[in-house]
Write a protein that holds these residues in place. Sequence first.
Motif, PDB file in Angstrom:
ATOM      1  N   ASN A 346       0.822  -1.214   0.000  1.00 56.28           N
ATOM      2  CA  ASN A 346       0.000   0.000   0.000  1.00 56.28           C
ATOM      3  C   ASN A 346       0.858   1.267   0.000  1.00 56.28           C
ATOM      4  OD1 ASN A 346      -2.455   1.393  -0.010  1.00 56.28           O
ATOM      5  ND2 ASN A 346      -2.485   1.576   2.221  1.00 56.28           N
ATOM      6  N   SER A 347       1.824   1.325  -0.895  1.00 56.65           N
ATOM      7  CA  SER A 347       2.763   2.446  -0.927  1.00 56.65           C
ATOM      8  C   SER A 347       2.862   3.037  -2.329  1.00 56.65           C
ATOM      9  CB  SER A 347       4.152   2.001  -0.452  1.00 56.65           C
ATOM     10  OG  SER A 347       4.114   1.595   0.903  1.00 56.65           O
ATOM     11  N   LEU A 348       3.395   4.247  -2.397  1.00 55.77           N
ATOM     12  CA  LEU A 348       3.587   4.960  -3.659  1.00 55.77           C
ATOM     13  C   LEU A 348       5.053   5.330  -3.800  1.00 55.77           C
ATOM     14  CD1 LEU A 348       2.742   6.601  -6.173  1.00 55.77           C
ATOM     15  CD2 LEU A 348       2.119   8.474  -4.637  1.00 55.77           C
ATOM     16  N   LEU A 349       5.684   4.845  -4.873  1.00 57.99           N
ATOM     17  CA  LEU A 349       7.090   5.130  -5.151  1.00 57.99           C
ATOM     18  C   LEU A 349       7.169   5.956  -6.429  1.00 57.99           C
ATOM     19  CD1 LEU A 349       7.193   2.703  -3.159  1.00 57.99           C
ATOM     20  CD2 LEU A 349       9.212   1.906  -4.395  1.00 57.99           C
ATOM     21  N   LEU A 350       7.606   7.202  -6.310  1.00 62.43           N
ATOM     22  CA  LEU A 350       7.720   8.084  -7.461  1.00 62.43           C
ATOM     23  C   LEU A 350       9.005   7.774  -8.232  1.00 62.43           C
ATOM     24  CD1 LEU A 350       6.382  11.442  -5.988  1.00 62.43           C
ATOM     25  CD2 LEU A 350       5.185   9.725  -7.336  1.00 62.43           C
ATOM     26  N   PRO A 351       9.184   8.331  -9.431  1.00 58.50           N
ATOM     27  CA  PRO A 351      10.322   7.957 -10.281  1.00 58.50           C
ATOM     28  C   PRO A 351      11.675   8.082  -9.591  1.00 58.50           C
ATOM     29  CG  PRO A 351       8.756   9.245 -11.542  1.00 58.50           C
ATOM     30  CD  PRO A 351       8.276   9.267 -10.128  1.00 58.50           C
ATOM     31  N   GLY A 352      12.539   7.100  -9.872  1.00 61.03           N
ATOM     32  CA  GLY A 352      13.913   7.147  -9.391  1.00 61.03           C
ATOM     33  C   GLY A 352      14.144   6.660  -7.984  1.00 61.03           C
ATOM     34  N   VAL A 353      13.134   6.086  -7.337  1.00 62.66           N
ATOM     35  CA  VAL A 353      13.295   5.591  -5.961  1.00 62.66           C
ATOM     36  C   VAL A 353      14.135   4.312  -5.961  1.00 62.66           C
ATOM     37  CG1 VAL A 353      12.067   4.519  -4.028  1.00 62.66           C
ATOM     38  CG2 VAL A 353      11.215   6.647  -5.030  1.00 62.66           C
ATOM     39  N   THR A 354      15.019   4.202  -4.970  1.00 60.61           N
ATOM     40  CA  THR A 354      15.816   2.989  -4.773  1.00 60.61           C
ATOM     41  C   THR A 354      15.533   2.421  -3.389  1.00 60.61           C
ATOM     42  OG1 THR A 354      17.613   3.771  -6.211  1.00 60.61           O
ATOM     43  CG2 THR A 354      18.146   2.038  -4.629  1.00 60.61           C
ATOM     44  N   VAL A 355      15.171   1.150  -3.343  1.00 62.07           N
ATOM     45  CA  VAL A 355      14.921   0.474  -2.069  1.00 62.07           C
ATOM     46  C   VAL A 355      15.882  -0.714  -1.977  1.00 62.07           C
ATOM     47  CG1 VAL A 355      13.222  -0.629  -0.577  1.00 62.07           C
ATOM     48  CG2 VAL A 355      12.492   1.149  -2.186  1.00 62.07           C
ATOM     49  N   ARG A 356      16.769  -0.654  -0.994  1.00 60.23           N
ATOM     50  CA  ARG A 356      17.763  -1.711  -0.836  1.00 60.23           C
ATOM     51  C   ARG A 356      17.136  -2.974  -0.237  1.00 60.23           C
ATOM     52  NH1 ARG A 356      21.429   0.325  -4.283  1.00 60.23           N
ATOM     53  NH2 ARG A 356      22.233   2.351  -3.603  1.00 60.23           N
ATOM     54  N   GLN A 357      17.905  -4.049  -0.228  1.00 59.37           N
ATOM     55  CA  GLN A 357      17.393  -5.360   0.157  1.00 59.37           C
ATOM     56  C   GLN A 357      16.918  -5.411   1.613  1.00 59.37           C
ATOM     57  OE1 GLN A 357      20.473  -8.327  -0.166  1.00 59.37           O
ATOM     58  NE2 GLN A 357      22.072  -6.906   0.467  1.00 59.37           N
ATOM     59  N   LYS A 358      15.950  -6.301   1.832  1.00 62.17           N
ATOM     60  CA  LYS A 358      15.404  -6.612   3.155  1.00 62.17           C
ATOM     61  C   LYS A 358      14.715  -5.419   3.820  1.00 62.17           C
ATOM     62  CE  LYS A 358      18.817 -10.249   4.026  1.00 62.17           C
ATOM     63  NZ  LYS A 358      19.867 -10.762   4.937  1.00 62.17           N
ATOM     64  N   CYS A 359      14.151  -4.526   3.016  1.00 63.15           N
ATOM     65  CA  CYS A 359      13.379  -3.398   3.561  1.00 63.15           C
ATOM     66  C   CYS A 359      11.893  -3.740   3.567  1.00 63.15           C
ATOM     67  CB  CYS A 359      13.604  -2.134   2.735  1.00 63.15           C
ATOM     68  SG  CYS A 359      15.221  -1.374   2.965  1.00 63.15           S
ATOM     69  N   SER A 360      11.164  -3.058   4.437  1.00 64.07           N
ATOM     70  CA  SER A 360       9.712  -3.212   4.507  1.00 64.07           C
ATOM     71  C   SER A 360       9.073  -1.825   4.502  1.00 64.07           C
ATOM     72  CB  SER A 360       9.310  -3.971   5.775  1.00 64.07           C
ATOM     73  OG  SER A 360       7.894  -4.007   5.909  1.00 64.07           O
ATOM     74  N   LEU A 361       8.202  -1.591   3.523  1.00 69.35           N
ATOM     75  CA  LEU A 361       7.481  -0.322   3.415  1.00 69.35           C
ATOM     76  C   LEU A 361       5.990  -0.602   3.481  1.00 69.35           C
ATOM     77  CD1 LEU A 361       9.397   1.274   0.381  1.00 69.35           C
ATOM     78  CD2 LEU A 361       9.936   1.496   2.810  1.00 69.35           C
ATOM     79  N   GLN A 362       5.304   0.092   4.361  1.00 67.99           N
ATOM     80  CA  GLN A 362       3.853  -0.086   4.480  1.00 67.99           C
ATOM     81  C   GLN A 362       3.187   1.285   4.597  1.00 67.99           C
ATOM     82  OE1 GLN A 362       2.617  -2.795   7.529  1.00 67.99           O
ATOM     83  NE2 GLN A 362       0.451  -2.289   7.343  1.00 67.99           N
ATOM     84  N   GLY A 363       2.313   1.585   3.643  1.00 71.98           N
ATOM     85  CA  GLY A 363       1.599   2.857   3.670  1.00 71.98           C
ATOM     86  C   GLY A 363       2.502   4.062   3.508  1.00 71.98           C
ATOM     87  N   CYS A 364       3.552   3.946   2.690  1.00 73.46           N
ATOM     88  CA  CYS A 364       4.545   5.016   2.555  1.00 73.46           C
ATOM     89  C   CYS A 364       4.435   5.730   1.211  1.00 73.46           C
ATOM     90  CB  CYS A 364       5.957   4.449   2.715  1.00 73.46           C
ATOM     91  SG  CYS A 364       6.306   3.823   4.371  1.00 73.46           S
ATOM     92  N   ILE A 365       4.888   6.985   1.183  1.00 75.38           N
ATOM     93  CA  ILE A 365       4.992   7.774  -0.039  1.00 75.38           C
ATOM     94  C   ILE A 365       6.428   8.258  -0.144  1.00 75.38           C
ATOM     95  CG2 ILE A 365       4.220   9.803  -1.310  1.00 75.38           C
ATOM     96  CD1 ILE A 365       2.061   8.558   1.490  1.00 75.38           C
ATOM     97  N   LEU A 366       7.128   7.817  -1.185  1.00 75.56           N
ATOM     98  CA  LEU A 366       8.524   8.186  -1.373  1.00 75.56           C
ATOM     99  C   LEU A 366       8.647   9.096  -2.585  1.00 75.56           C
ATOM    100  CD1 LEU A 366      10.307   4.752  -0.723  1.00 75.56           C
ATOM    101  CD2 LEU A 366       9.575   6.498   0.921  1.00 75.56           C
ATOM    102  N   GLY A 367       9.197  10.304  -2.375  1.00 66.35           N
ATOM    103  CA  GLY A 367       9.372  11.264  -3.452  1.00 66.35           C
ATOM    104  C   GLY A 367      10.442  10.830  -4.437  1.00 66.35           C
ATOM    105  N   GLU A 368      10.605  11.602  -5.489  1.00 68.49           N
ATOM    106  CA  GLU A 368      11.554  11.259  -6.548  1.00 68.49           C
ATOM    107  C   GLU A 368      12.979  11.129  -6.003  1.00 68.49           C
ATOM    108  OE1 GLU A 368      11.190  14.129  -9.630  1.00 68.49           O
ATOM    109  OE2 GLU A 368       9.139  13.566 -10.143  1.00 68.49           O
ATOM    110  N   ASN A 369      13.676  10.102  -6.490  1.00 70.98           N
ATOM    111  CA  ASN A 369      15.098   9.867  -6.184  1.00 70.98           C
ATOM    112  C   ASN A 369      15.378   9.635  -4.699  1.00 70.98           C
ATOM    113  OD1 ASN A 369      15.483  10.221  -8.889  1.00 70.98           O
ATOM    114  ND2 ASN A 369      16.555  12.173  -8.738  1.00 70.98           N
ATOM    115  N   VAL A 370      14.399   9.165  -3.972  1.00 71.64           N
ATOM    116  CA  VAL A 370      14.624   8.778  -2.569  1.00 71.64           C
ATOM    117  C   VAL A 370      15.361   7.440  -2.535  1.00 71.64           C
ATOM    118  CG1 VAL A 370      13.461   7.955  -0.472  1.00 71.64           C
ATOM    119  CG2 VAL A 370      12.705  10.064  -1.577  1.00 71.64           C
ATOM    120  N   THR A 371      16.277   7.292  -1.581  1.00 78.70           N
ATOM    121  CA  THR A 371      16.996   6.032  -1.386  1.00 78.70           C
ATOM    122  C   THR A 371      16.732   5.515   0.021  1.00 78.70           C
ATOM    123  OG1 THR A 371      18.774   6.635  -2.918  1.00 78.70           O
ATOM    124  CG2 THR A 371      19.249   4.906  -1.316  1.00 78.70           C
TER     125      THR A 371
END
Length: 412
Positions: A346-371
């Motif tokens: 249930n999350s929104l990842l805008l262009p250029g987002v990088t999520v490294r291994q073994k992460c958990s995102l729930q109900g999140c909004i990540l802006g452009e180029n977030v790492t």
Amino acid sequence: MQAVILAHSEPSELSQLTISSCCGLLPFHNGTLLSNLIDRFLESDVCEIIIVHQDAHTSVLEQFINDHRPEWPKHMEISLCAVPASCPVLDCFQRLRSRIHSEYIFLTETTVAVTDLNLRRLFLTLIRNRAELVAVFSSLSTTESKVLKSIPRELVLLQNHSDALLGYFSAAEIKKHSTVPRSLIQAGSDVLIRSDLREVGFYLFTRSCMDILTRSRDDTGSRKKTMAQFISNFPSNNSRLTNPIVTGSGIGDPFENASGEMDNFYMTTEQSFGAFIYEHRDEKVCIKLDDPFLFAEAVRMAFQKSTIQKKGNYIADSFEPDPTVVIRSSFVCSGCKIEPGVEIINSLLLPGVTVRQKCSLQGCILGENVTVEEGCKLKNCAAATGQRVPAETILEAEMLGFTDPELEGGQT
């Protein structure tokens, strides 16, 4: 007819989700917020649009227009008008007076997310009621959305058995008013008070209404008001005509004709009857956005029936996740990189987002180029563009990297 899109004064948190800081370029409904609004106007043959914007956004908006020009009709006219970010709406009207020649003007903002809005119905509401202004209101479906349930209620005062607008109180103003103004219940007024509607930020008004508003800028108390604050300044006359007489150029619906013929459709009456509402009852999205979580909810709702769904997700065609990645009820834009072992719900990842291994995102909004570095667990968080979340971070309900424009270097 003409349309004006206000893009110069946008919510700070929304603008910080994108590198360009231009909210209109945020993704929405198979395009962007801005392209979606233009599509709504094109559907009703409104092909002369003025975009009021900040000086800093001139280049990105010029590029936007150039990129989309091949998709639009040749007679489409889109022009830009640069103003300061703090420019009040009345000052915008003053700057636009020489460029407005139509008798009817649509007005909205780039942060209005709307689908399936039939502009013909707004026009007919204005004509049939001899109104000067029609404001769009929409009921919010809260049965499946916790986000919409959390939105503060607003009060709309209508003439009973009518869409005539007698008063409107935003959520902020409700705290100041505990009773209906006495002037609205005198002389036998029949008032219907509704709390199930929300002002959308989409209007249709006459040229004379625009002139009245522009002249009121000389009043210091009115100069900095928003359109939402002005709509109660045009109370509808209680002596409405049951069958108003409307004449035109011999056409049944001016929207079905060429744009040059629309201005020939007019009202014979010399007396106008104030403001009315148009209640948008379509089942999709019709809401004004003011924070990242509401934006994410609007994106989710707009794509519920999209053909690009992949197992309940909305994933850019260029992105193919690793088999160990779990993505549910989420929206992933182009250019994102998601490493193995990641869970996104249930999350929104805008262009250029990088999520490294073994992460958990729930109900999140990540802006452009977030790492988001390895091993992070984020729940109900939002991150501004370009932010880096350190490894092993565990957070809930946090706003990461957003700055308050009124506080130098401060964070919200």
